[in-house]
Design an enzyme around this catalytic site. Structure first.
Site, short mmCIF file in Angstrom:
data_model
loop_
_atom_site.label_atom_id
_atom_site.label_comp_id
_atom_site.label_asym_id
_atom_site.label_seq_id
_atom_site.Cartn_x
_atom_site.Cartn_y
_atom_site.Cartn_z
NE ARG A 140 -4.12 1.31 1.48
CZ ARG A 140 -5.22 1.12 1.14
NH1 ARG A 140 -5.67 0.08 0.78
NH2 ARG A 140 -6.21 1.99 0.77
CG ASN A 155 -13.82 11.78 -0.76
OD1 ASN A 155 -14.22 11.44 -1.94
ND2 ASN A 155 -14.18 11.00 0.23
CB THR A 156 -18.20 14.20 -2.95
OG1 THR A 156 -19.60 14.08 -2.76
CG2 THR A 156 -18.02 13.19 -4.12
CG HIS A 157 -19.23 10.44 2.94
ND1 HIS A 157 -18.78 9.21 2.78
CD2 HIS A 157 -20.22 10.42 3.85
CE1 HIS A 157 -19.48 8.49 3.37
NE2 HIS A 157 -20.32 8.88 4.14
CB SER A 174 -20.36 15.78 3.64
OG SER A 174 -21.54 15.54 4.50
CG ASP A 219 -8.66 14.20 8.23
OD1 ASP A 219 -9.24 13.15 7.66
OD2 ASP A 219 -8.95 14.74 9.18
CB ALA A 220 -4.47 10.80 8.29
N GLY A 221 -7.91 10.51 8.21
CA GLY A 221 -8.83 9.52 8.70
C GLY A 221 -9.88 9.07 7.65
CG ASP A 251 -15.83 9.18 4.67
OD1 ASP A 251 -15.11 9.54 3.67
OD2 ASP A 251 -16.32 8.13 4.72
C1 GRF Z 1 -21.02 9.15 -4.98
O1 GRF Z 1 -22.25 8.92 -4.20
C2 GRF Z 1 -19.88 9.15 -3.87
O2 GRF Z 1 -20.28 10.00 -3.03
C3 GRF Z 1 -19.83 7.80 -3.52
O3 GRF Z 1 -19.81 7.06 -4.64
C4 GRF Z 1 -20.87 7.75 -5.76
C5 GRF Z 1 -20.12 8.19 -6.91
O4 GRF Z 1 -20.83 8.19 -8.03
N1 GRF Z 1 -18.79 7.54 -2.74
P1 GRF Z 1 -20.43 8.45 -9.50
O5 GRF Z 1 -19.38 7.30 -9.69
O6 GRF Z 1 -19.68 9.73 -9.78
O7 GRF Z 1 -21.61 8.25 -10.39
#
Ligand code: GRF
Length: 198
Positions: free
Chosen positions: A60, A102-104, A131, A136-138, A140
């Site tokens: 890794r 990142n998007t969550h 969100s 960061d290192a954690g 989400d």
């Molecule tokens: C999003 O909901 C993202 O937050 C999640 O995976 C999805 C990605 O969707 N971790 P896409 O590949 O952009 O369609």
């Protein structure tokens, strides 16, 4: 931009970048696996791509270093992970920490991790959402840049709820990235401000 999946959020950003006033250009798209829809969308848009598979690296640590080098070659100002299913490590954060987002698909700090939509549904929340955070290192756990709320409907299953979240997520990511590149951002502790007036 880093992806692992279908790349619909990437597509929303590709579309937004077509307007010069948006202020951003996607310099490259990277994935951690072959055959992703995200890389196919990038290729269709003429954006350079690369794949860095964990299984191709001895461990890794080396994978993280190789990913860092791949990204560094394109000299990005901002790294956007959207549906990228790997945690980056110390080398990557040493190079790009503070400018990786990142998007969550949940309202953090509720429901972190890989199964957030399923977890929110199982918990029975009536409102969830998405969100956009600084990485960061954690897991989400980084400072929150922007969030949007999405209702949970009685008949929802994981797929219908995730799709509703992704509609909001695409808009939120495009809006957040656009404001970050146009106005800059600053971080104080956990609080992030985009632009002078935040
Ligand atoms: C999003 O909901 C993202 O937050 C999640 O995976 C999805 C990605 O969707 N971790 P896409 O590949 O952009 O369609």
């Amino acid at each position: 931009m880093l992806v692992s999946g279908t790349g619909s959020i990437l597509q929303a950003l590709i579309d937004a970048c077509a307007d010069p006033g948006f202020g951003a250009r996607i310099v490259a798209v990277g994935a951690d696996r072959d055959g992703t829809g995200g890389v196919a969308r990038a290729e269709a848009a003429g954006i350079p791509t690369f794949v860095q598979r964990l299984g191709d690296a001895p461990d890794r640590f080396m994978w993280d270093r190789k990913l860092t080098v791949d990204c560094h070659m394109f000299e990005p100002d901002l790294i956007v992970a959207a549906g990228f299913l790997k945690l980056v490590g110390a080398a990557f954060l040493g190079r790009f920490g503070g400018r990786m987002i990142n998007t969550h698909p949940a309202l953090l700090p509720a429901f972190p991790g890989l199964h957030s939509v399923r977890d929110a549904l199982a918990y029975g929340v009536k409102v969830t959402g998405c969100s956009v955070i600084l990485v960061d290192a954690g897991v989400d756990s980084g400072p929150i840049l922007a969030q949007a709320a999405v209702p949970v409907l009685d008949g929802d299953d994981e797929a219908t709820l995730h799709e509703r979240i992704k509609v909001a997520e695409r808009e939120l990511v495009v809006d957040t990235v656009g404001r970050m590149v146009r106005y800059g951002w600053s971080v104080q502790g956990r609080r992030v401000r985009i632009g002078a007036s935040g």
